[in-house]
Design a protein around this motif. Structure first.
Motif, PDB file in Angstrom:
ATOM      1  N   TYR A   1      -6.141 -13.135  10.106  1.00 62.11           N
ATOM      2  CA  TYR A   1      -5.314 -13.406   8.933  1.00 62.11           C
ATOM      3  C   TYR A   1      -4.460 -12.195   8.569  1.00 62.11           C
ATOM      4  O   TYR A   1      -4.000 -12.059   7.447  1.00 62.11           O
ATOM      5  N   THR A   2      -4.241 -11.321   9.568  1.00 58.79           N
ATOM      6  CA  THR A   2      -3.416 -10.141   9.356  1.00 58.79           C
ATOM      7  C   THR A   2      -1.959 -10.536   9.231  1.00 58.79           C
ATOM      8  O   THR A   2      -1.384 -11.145  10.132  1.00 58.79           O
ATOM      9  N   GLY A   3      -1.349 -10.201   8.112  1.00 58.59           N
ATOM     10  CA  GLY A   3       0.066 -10.491   7.894  1.00 58.59           C
ATOM     11  C   GLY A   3       0.897  -9.242   8.047  1.00 58.59           C
ATOM     12  O   GLY A   3       0.594  -8.356   8.857  1.00 58.59           O
ATOM     13  N   GLY A   4       1.929  -9.123   7.253  1.00 58.56           N
ATOM     14  CA  GLY A   4       2.861  -8.016   7.389  1.00 58.56           C
ATOM     15  C   GLY A   4       2.585  -6.839   6.479  1.00 58.56           C
ATOM     16  O   GLY A   4       3.441  -5.949   6.357  1.00 58.56           O
ATOM     17  N   LEU A   5       1.416  -6.793   5.845  1.00 63.76           N
ATOM     18  CA  LEU A   5       1.118  -5.707   4.917  1.00 63.76           C
ATOM     19  C   LEU A   5       1.224  -4.347   5.581  1.00 63.76           C
ATOM     20  O   LEU A   5       1.792  -3.411   5.020  1.00 63.76           O
ATOM     21  N   VAL A   6       0.680  -4.229   6.790  1.00 63.31           N
ATOM     22  CA  VAL A   6       0.760  -2.992   7.568  1.00 63.31           C
ATOM     23  C   VAL A   6       1.412  -3.358   8.899  1.00 63.31           C
ATOM     24  O   VAL A   6       0.739  -3.821   9.821  1.00 63.31           O
ATOM     25  N   PRO A   7       2.728  -3.198   9.021  1.00 61.86           N
ATOM     26  CA  PRO A   7       3.423  -3.631  10.246  1.00 61.86           C
ATOM     27  C   PRO A   7       2.834  -3.051  11.521  1.00 61.86           C
ATOM     28  O   PRO A   7       2.842  -3.707  12.564  1.00 61.86           O
ATOM     29  N   GLU A   8       2.313  -1.849  11.445  1.00 59.52           N
ATOM     30  CA  GLU A   8       1.710  -1.217  12.611  1.00 59.52           C
ATOM     31  C   GLU A   8       0.559  -2.056  13.177  1.00 59.52           C
ATOM     32  O   GLU A   8       0.298  -2.047  14.375  1.00 59.52           O
ATOM     33  N   LEU A   9      -0.102  -2.807  12.313  1.00 60.41           N
ATOM     34  CA  LEU A   9      -1.207  -3.659  12.748  1.00 60.41           C
ATOM     35  C   LEU A   9      -0.759  -5.079  13.045  1.00 60.41           C
ATOM     36  O   LEU A   9      -1.267  -5.714  13.974  1.00 60.41           O
ATOM     37  N   SER A  10       0.174  -5.595  12.268  1.00 64.88           N
ATOM     38  CA  SER A  10       0.565  -7.002  12.422  1.00 64.88           C
ATOM     39  C   SER A  10       1.127  -7.295  13.808  1.00 64.88           C
ATOM     40  O   SER A  10       0.898  -8.378  14.362  1.00 64.88           O
ATOM     41  N   ARG A  11       1.829  -6.353  14.411  1.00 66.51           N
ATOM     42  CA  ARG A  11       2.392  -6.609  15.744  1.00 66.51           C
ATOM     43  C   ARG A  11       1.361  -6.434  16.861  1.00 66.51           C
ATOM     44  O   ARG A  11       1.678  -6.622  18.032  1.00 66.51           O
ATOM     45  N   ARG A  12       0.140  -6.078  16.491  1.00 63.63           N
ATOM     46  CA  ARG A  12      -0.930  -5.901  17.481  1.00 63.63           C
ATOM     47  C   ARG A  12      -1.952  -7.040  17.462  1.00 63.63           C
ATOM     48  O   ARG A  12      -2.909  -7.016  18.225  1.00 63.63           O
TER      49      ARG A  12
ATOM     50  N   ILE B   1       0.868  -1.180   0.000  1.00 58.33           N
ATOM     51  CA  ILE B   1       0.000   0.000   0.000  1.00 58.33           C
ATOM     52  C   ILE B   1       0.898   1.220   0.000  1.00 58.33           C
ATOM     53  O   ILE B   1       1.738   1.384   0.899  1.00 58.33           O
ATOM     54  N   SER B   2       0.758   2.051  -0.988  1.00 63.56           N
ATOM     55  CA  SER B   2       1.553   3.276  -1.056  1.00 63.56           C
ATOM     56  C   SER B   2       0.632   4.481  -1.030  1.00 63.56           C
ATOM     57  O   SER B   2      -0.487   4.450  -1.549  1.00 63.56           O
ATOM     58  N   HIS B   3       1.106   5.540  -0.416  1.00 64.17           N
ATOM     59  CA  HIS B   3       0.320   6.764  -0.258  1.00 64.17           C
ATOM     60  C   HIS B   3       0.853   7.831  -1.194  1.00 64.17           C
ATOM     61  O   HIS B   3       2.063   8.027  -1.311  1.00 64.17           O
ATOM     62  N   ASP B   4      -0.064   8.498  -1.880  1.00 65.21           N
ATOM     63  CA  ASP B   4       0.337   9.651  -2.676  1.00 65.21           C
ATOM     64  C   ASP B   4      -0.581  10.816  -2.311  1.00 65.21           C
ATOM     65  O   ASP B   4      -1.456  10.688  -1.451  1.00 65.21           O
ATOM     66  N   GLY B   5      -0.410  11.919  -2.954  1.00 69.21           N
ATOM     67  CA  GLY B   5      -1.150  13.114  -2.566  1.00 69.21           C
ATOM     68  C   GLY B   5      -2.647  12.970  -2.689  1.00 69.21           C
ATOM     69  O   GLY B   5      -3.413  13.539  -1.901  1.00 69.21           O
TER      70      GLY B   5
ATOM     71  N   GLY C   1      -9.900   2.228  13.771  1.00 72.15           N
ATOM     72  CA  GLY C   1      -9.302   3.551  13.725  1.00 72.15           C
ATOM     73  C   GLY C   1      -8.507   3.753  12.452  1.00 72.15           C
ATOM     74  O   GLY C   1      -8.818   3.170  11.401  1.00 72.15           O
ATOM     75  N   ARG C   2      -7.447   4.534  12.553  1.00 75.39           N
ATOM     76  CA  ARG C   2      -6.640   4.871  11.384  1.00 75.39           C
ATOM     77  C   ARG C   2      -5.175   4.885  11.778  1.00 75.39           C
ATOM     78  O   ARG C   2      -4.814   5.386  12.848  1.00 75.39           O
ATOM     79  N   THR C   3      -4.327   4.321  10.939  1.00 75.70           N
ATOM     80  CA  THR C   3      -2.894   4.283  11.201  1.00 75.70           C
ATOM     81  C   THR C   3      -2.271   5.652  10.960  1.00 75.70           C
ATOM     82  O   THR C   3      -2.916   6.575  10.443  1.00 75.70           O
ATOM     83  N   ALA C   4      -0.993   5.758  11.270  1.00 72.19           N
ATOM     84  CA  ALA C   4      -0.269   7.020  11.065  1.00 72.19           C
ATOM     85  C   ALA C   4      -0.208   7.418   9.603  1.00 72.19           C
ATOM     86  O   ALA C   4      -0.078   8.604   9.265  1.00 72.19           O
ATOM     87  N   THR C   5      -0.314   6.442   8.698  1.00 69.18           N
ATOM     88  CA  THR C   5      -0.275   6.742   7.269  1.00 69.18           C
ATOM     89  C   THR C   5      -1.664   6.949   6.672  1.00 69.18           C
ATOM     90  O   THR C   5      -1.803   7.115   5.458  1.00 69.18           O
TER      91      THR C   5
END
Length: 464
Positions: A269-280, A241-245, A384-388
């Motif tokens: 089934y959360t994997g490593g796509l969003v590390p902020e979530l996977s470790r939670r 997932i990449s963020h642009d303007g 909620g929403r991640t930092a990105t």
């Protein structure tokens, strides 16, 4: 998948599969005919043919379980374009692998424990919102006219020890005062009005709880989404997932989707796509078995009110009748590592079933399967929403049918900026697991320890 021919010495019933007594004793050979797939898939098999991948959408949702589908339907009803992605076939994960029991989501903590952890005001708002979760799924199924055997059958919680009965009575009184949840206690001398077993010390009934056919519920949600112009696409794992303007790009092996917003709805089934979530999130396996048909008069004696059922052990069991045939479905934690599909992973389920219903020893087991629960460190779900800027809703800790449906709706409203999007869970800190990789590997060890403690407590209770 095994063939259905019986094997000498396996004691099969008239239908395919080994007898419960055989599965309880130990491993059974592949020729015994035990089918390792969810019973629910007989009526609603996952769709494996991938659909075309659109180049863009207002919202891309990763995960095609109840959370993702509920979010998609809410967004579509508000005029947004939506694509739901899954790395497997839509419905392959836990949303079509659970027991189909539907509660308020208030089962994880006793009321006084939640008050001690969160404070009275926050605990009360969380408990009341749990009731709204059950009300919401009831409304959704009715308003969308989804045929999934939904019924407010009630739940019987069976006390494994006498002290559990007394604690339950106090907790049900607290829950009624705070959240208006109706319940009544059933003492041991009267428990045959609820369950044909002497294995328990009474229990409580929550008459508002419900059941459904999770496969048909999932199929119904997909149908409503596609009828509204949304896309539910399998075999399309989100790889980045990449963020642009202007928004986000979600990359898959089949192409890239440009979108304004992204929702992560992957739970266990959360994997490593969003590390902020996977470790939670730590995935925990839950297993189920389904029997062959049981004579209806026997089933009526064992489960006279056709409720959903659960026990009060630390490592608890849950069970019910099938909504479309006279079978018994019995679930609990898997006996080994999640993903290890073998008879040994389900042996303890057969043993526990026979402790409660010994008359079923010669009944065949036709299906056995497992799914992954998403567990959070604080044992509450989060959205909620991640930092990105990626939205998420996950972490239902084993009570996900109503919670996932409700959280999917609410996270969709948050994407829309709707004033009705607020929940009692919005301001909760979402803690990471300390030493996440160690916690994941430790799950079978911890569960074994809990089983041993349950067994020791049971011996002490019978010795009194």
């Amino acid at each position: 998948m095994s063939d259905n021919s019986p094997t000498p010495g396996i004691e099969p019933d008239a239908e395919r599969g080994p007898a419960l007594r055989s599965l309880a004793r130990g491993p059974v050979p592949p020729s015994a005919g035990l089918i390792y797939r969810p019973y629910w898939w007989d009526a609603a098999p996952p769709r494996h043919a991938p659909q075309p991948l659109p180049a863009q959408a207002d919202v891309a949702i990763v995960g095609s379980g109840f959370t993702g589908l509920s979010a998609a339907l809410t967004l579509l009803r508000q005029g947004r374009s939506v694509v739901v992605l899954d790395r497997d076939a839509p419905g392959f994960g836990a949303s079509t692998r659970n027991g189909g029991q539907v509660g308020s989501g208030n089962q994880k903590f006793r009321v006084q424990q939640l008050i001690a952890l969160r404070g009275r005001k926050k605990a009360e708002t969380m408990l009341r919102e749990g009731v709204r979760m059950l009300d919401y799924i009831t409304h959704l199924i009715s308003s969308e006219r989804i045929d999934c055997h939904f019924t407010r059958c009630g739940r019987f919680r069976a006390a494994v020890r006498p002290q559990h009965y007394e604690a339950m009575a106090r907790d049900m009184d607290d829950l009624n005062k705070i959240a208006g949840v109706e319940s009544f206690m059933v003492p041991r001398g009267e428990q045959h009005t609820e369950i044909g077993s002497d294995a328990f010390f009474g229990g409580c009934v929550l008459p508002g709880d419900a059941s459904l056919h999770p496969g048909l519920y999932h199929k119904g949600l997909v149908g409503r989404i596609e009828a509204a112009g949304g896309a539910v696409i399998g075999q399309s794992p989100a790889e980045a997932i990449s963020h642009d303007g202007a928004g986000f790009s979600v990359s898959t092996p089949r192409g890239t989707i440009a979108c304004r917003n992204v929702i992560i709805a992957t739970n266990g089934y959360t994997g490593g796509l969003v590390p902020e979530l996977s470790r939670r999130i730590v995935p925990i396996g839950s297993g189920l078995i389904a029997t062959a048909d049981i004579p209806r008069e026997m089933l009526a004696r064992l489960m006279p009110n056709t409720r959903v059922y659960g026990t009060t052990n630390r490592v608890f069991d849950y069970f019910r009748t099938a909504p479309d045939s006279p079978r018994l479905l019995w679930g609990g934690r898997v006996g080994r590592m999640a993903g290890d599909t073998s008879p040994l992973s389900f042996r303890h389920l057969a043993r526990n079933l026979l402790k409660v219903f010994p008359d079923l020893a010669d009944t065949a087991v036709t299906h056995a399967w497992e799914g992954r629960i998403g567990y959070t460190y604080d044992e509450v779900p989060h959205l909620g929403r991640t930092a990105t800027g990626v939205h998420y809703a996950l972490g239902y800790c084993g009570t996900g049918v109503s919670r996932a449906t409700y959280f999917g709706h609410k996270i969709a409203l948050q994407v829309l900026g709707d004033r009705d999007s607020r929940t009692a869970f919005d301001d909760l800190t979402f803690p990471s697991y300390p030493l996440h990789s160690v916690a994941t590997r430790a799950v079978p060890i911890v569960e074994t320890w809990y089983r041993l403690r349950d067994a020791a407590d049971g011996l002490m209770a019978r010795g009194r």
